[in-house]
Design a protein around this motif. Structure first.
Motif, mmCIF file in Angstrom:
data_model
loop_
_atom_site.group_PDB
_atom_site.id
_atom_site.type_symbol
_atom_site.label_atom_id
_atom_site.label_comp_id
_atom_site.label_asym_id
_atom_site.label_seq_id
_atom_site.Cartn_x
_atom_site.Cartn_y
_atom_site.Cartn_z
ATOM 1 N N UNK A 115 0.988 -0.903 0.026
ATOM 2 C CA UNK A 115 -0.210 0.030 0.293
ATOM 3 C C UNK A 115 0.812 0.928 0.153
ATOM 4 N N UNK A 116 0.021 2.134 -0.241
ATOM 5 C CA UNK A 116 1.142 3.546 -0.430
ATOM 6 C C UNK A 116 1.233 4.645 0.966
ATOM 7 N N UNK A 117 2.533 4.394 0.667
ATOM 8 C CA UNK A 117 2.382 5.062 2.558
ATOM 9 C C UNK A 117 2.704 7.200 2.095
ATOM 10 N N UNK A 118 2.654 7.493 0.639
ATOM 11 C CA UNK A 118 1.981 8.465 0.335
ATOM 12 C C UNK A 118 1.724 9.153 -0.577
ATOM 13 N N UNK A 119 1.860 10.267 -1.487
ATOM 14 C CA UNK A 119 1.586 10.599 -2.329
ATOM 15 C C UNK A 119 1.634 9.397 -3.314
ATOM 16 N N UNK A 120 0.555 9.262 -4.550
ATOM 17 C CA UNK A 120 1.094 8.717 -5.724
ATOM 18 C C UNK A 120 1.545 9.266 -6.946
ATOM 19 N N UNK A 121 2.599 8.631 -7.167
ATOM 20 C CA UNK A 121 3.286 9.604 -8.107
ATOM 21 C C UNK A 121 2.772 8.700 -10.287
ATOM 22 N N UNK A 122 1.884 8.130 -9.715
ATOM 23 C CA UNK A 122 1.728 7.290 -10.747
ATOM 24 C C UNK A 122 1.129 8.080 -12.313
ATOM 25 N N UNK A 123 0.357 8.754 -11.685
ATOM 26 C CA UNK A 123 0.446 9.760 -12.669
ATOM 27 C C UNK A 123 0.965 11.079 -12.982
ATOM 28 N N UNK A 124 2.147 11.188 -12.400
ATOM 29 C CA UNK A 124 2.470 12.186 -12.937
ATOM 30 C C UNK A 124 3.416 12.694 -13.925
ATOM 31 N N UNK A 125 3.741 10.960 -14.783
ATOM 32 C CA UNK A 125 4.202 11.272 -16.043
ATOM 33 C C UNK A 125 3.358 11.376 -17.390
ATOM 34 N N UNK A 126 2.209 11.650 -17.516
ATOM 35 C CA UNK A 126 1.128 12.053 -18.210
ATOM 36 C C UNK A 126 0.641 13.166 -18.722
#
Length: 198
Positions: A115-126
């Motif tokens: 589970x993520x410990x912080x805010x996600x980075x997954x959408x940052x490369x959109x």
């Protein structure tokens, strides 16, 4: 990445013109040129990016803090605003003349990993491209767009959960074709969703 997310809360939305930089071929090294000439043509050509339709899913692994998370990612749609709406969102309406807001809606599902410990980075490369040219990132607008979730509230994102994360760009009004690009990492090969124009 955290700086960008924090800035969304403390600054008014500002259009950031993000120019795509292309690497220039390099140097007078004859040996490397000879090797390229001798290599089969398939080695000289970069691999074609994967192209999908709206709603189709790709799977990728993203470094989130000190862990790697597997996600399913799908560009669902791009909402395109009007020039009048765009002028209200930017700090200097003159710079937005002829441009409209385009918001990419990305449905992202946590498929594996901690589970993520912080805010996600997954959408940052959109990124959003209009008629083959990358738009200008509009910081701070996506969180307020209808149907978009706030990344800052997604700490603890667990396996099996899906969320809609958005990125907003400025693109020329009347663009004929829109593309959403997403990659596992900042310099990675993108997956491209081709969508209808503005």
């Amino acid at each position: 990445m955290l700086y960008r997310k924090t800035a969304l809360r403390v600054a008014a939305p500002v259009a950031v013109l993000a120019l795509a930089l292309t690497a220039c071929g390099g140097g007078d090294d004859k040996k490397s040129d000879d090797k390229k000439a001798d290599a089969p043509k398939s080695q000289n050509k970069p691999a074609e990016p994967t192209t999908l339709k709206a709603g189709e899913t790709t799977t990728g692994k993203v470094k989130e803090g000190d862990a790697t998370v597997t996600y399913d990612v799908a560009a669902q749609k791009v909402d395109v605003g009007t020039e009048a709406e765009t002028k209200k969102l930017v700090s200097d309406p003159k710079k937005a003349k002829g441009l409209v807001v385009a918001t990419a809606h990305m449905k992202i599902t946590h498929k594996g990993g901690a589970p993520l410990k912080d805010t996600p980075d997954v959408a940052e490369t959109t990124e959003i491209y209009a008629d083959g040219t990358r738009g200008g990132l509009l910081i701070g607008a996506a969180e307020d767009a209808p149907g978009c979730e706030d990344e800052l509230e997604l700490e603890g994102w667990k396996t099996g959960e899906s969320h809609v994360l958005c990125e907003t760009y400025l693109v020329p009004a009347g663009s004929k074709s829109l593309e959403v690009h997403w990659a596992e990492k900042e310099d990675g090969k993108p997956v491209i969703w081709k969508l209808a124009g503005a």
